[in-house]
Design a protein around this motif. Sequence first.
Motif, PDB file in Angstrom:
ATOM      1  N   SER A   1       0.838  -1.209   0.000  1.00 58.54           N
ATOM      2  CA  SER A   1       0.000   0.000   0.000  1.00 58.54           C
ATOM      3  C   SER A   1       0.868   1.251   0.000  1.00 58.54           C
ATOM      4  CB  SER A   1      -0.922   0.014   1.221  1.00 58.54           C
ATOM      5  OG  SER A   1      -1.840  -1.050   1.152  1.00 58.54           O
TER       6      SER A   1
ATOM      7  N   ASP B   1      -6.241  -0.840  -4.564  1.00 54.37           N
ATOM      8  CA  ASP B   1      -5.663  -1.488  -3.384  1.00 54.37           C
ATOM      9  C   ASP B   1      -6.709  -2.451  -2.860  1.00 54.37           C
ATOM     10  OD1 ASP B   1      -4.120  -2.280  -1.288  1.00 54.37           O
ATOM     11  OD2 ASP B   1      -3.743  -0.264  -0.504  1.00 54.37           O
ATOM     12  N   GLU B   2      -6.503  -3.726  -3.111  1.00 60.79           N
ATOM     13  CA  GLU B   2      -7.442  -4.783  -2.764  1.00 60.79           C
ATOM     14  C   GLU B   2      -8.859  -4.447  -3.223  1.00 60.79           C
ATOM     15  OE1 GLU B   2      -6.708  -6.908   0.587  1.00 60.79           O
ATOM     16  OE2 GLU B   2      -4.751  -6.032   0.976  1.00 60.79           O
TER      17      GLU B   2
HETATM   18 MG   LIG Z   1      -2.062  -2.697   2.271  1.00 57.59          MG
END
Ligand SMILES: [Mg+2]
Length: 242
Positions: free
Chosen positions: A58, A180-181
């Motif tokens: 991240s 991000d995910e």
């Molecule tokens: Mg992360």
Amino acid sequence: MEKINSSERFEKPAVLKAEHLVKYFYEPEKFKVLKGVSFEVKQGEFLSIIGKSGCGKSTLLYILSTMDTDYEGKLTIRDELLTGKSQNELSRFRNEHLGFVFQFHYLLPEFTALKNVMMPGLKLGKYSAAEVEERAMYKLKLVGMDAYAHKHASRLSGGQQQRVAIARALVNDPAIIMGDEPTGNLDKANSQRVFDIFRSLAEENSQTIITVTHDSDFANGSDRIIEMEDGNIVGTHFPKSV
Ligand SMILES: [Mg+2]
Ligand SMILES: Nc1ncnc2c1ncn2[C@@H]1O[C@H](COP(=O)(O)OP(=O)(O)OP(=O)(O)O)[C@@H](O)[C@H]1O
């Protein structure tokens, strides 16, 4: 539209270049979280970034997104060196060229799906409000959410909200979509839908996808997997070229 096969796709120019990115955190003590990360991403490539929790994924994505400017090294997107640019320049660049999809979608709950999708378009100011609305409707259609355009975001399910968030990320036709995910809180069926949308954006529109993911099916369906460990890239896999 004719599909481009993957070998042709990778002869395209690099759309993003990360050169020796180094990042420190100082709390609770000085800690080198990225230790010199370098890679390039081609136009139309679907890239996954994987690695154990805490390895720096991240943090890396936050730098690539131009939101974090406190790092060493160089970031170039679409031949523009972004390192060192002012917050205003970066904000404009982001809105025009980058789209973001996160695990938690951060829609404005009191606004309709349509209004949420229109917002980055209105902010960009390139098209009239009527044109932005038309473009937003088209993106909602693309993610199968046009029938919900006038519903308040708070009345939609998690998977529906995620698709609206994707439509919002796409409204200005960004060259690069970062996630991000993006399937982090979705069930299997909705994860597959999000995957299929990303896949077709890369294949049919030559948009570049960069996603951090813990979902191995998702990663294995992308063009390239970058594996991180402890602030470094430790491996690159091409899951489909076996
Ligand atoms: Mg992360
Ligand atoms: N703002 C911050 N201040 C200090 N340390 C931080 C900060 N943000 C992250 N870290 C630390 O930096 C490291 C990398 O964090 P990062 O969020 O990039 O990991 P990640 O690979 O995305 O993990 P996950 O898969 O759990 O999301 C971790 O050790 C984390 O605790």
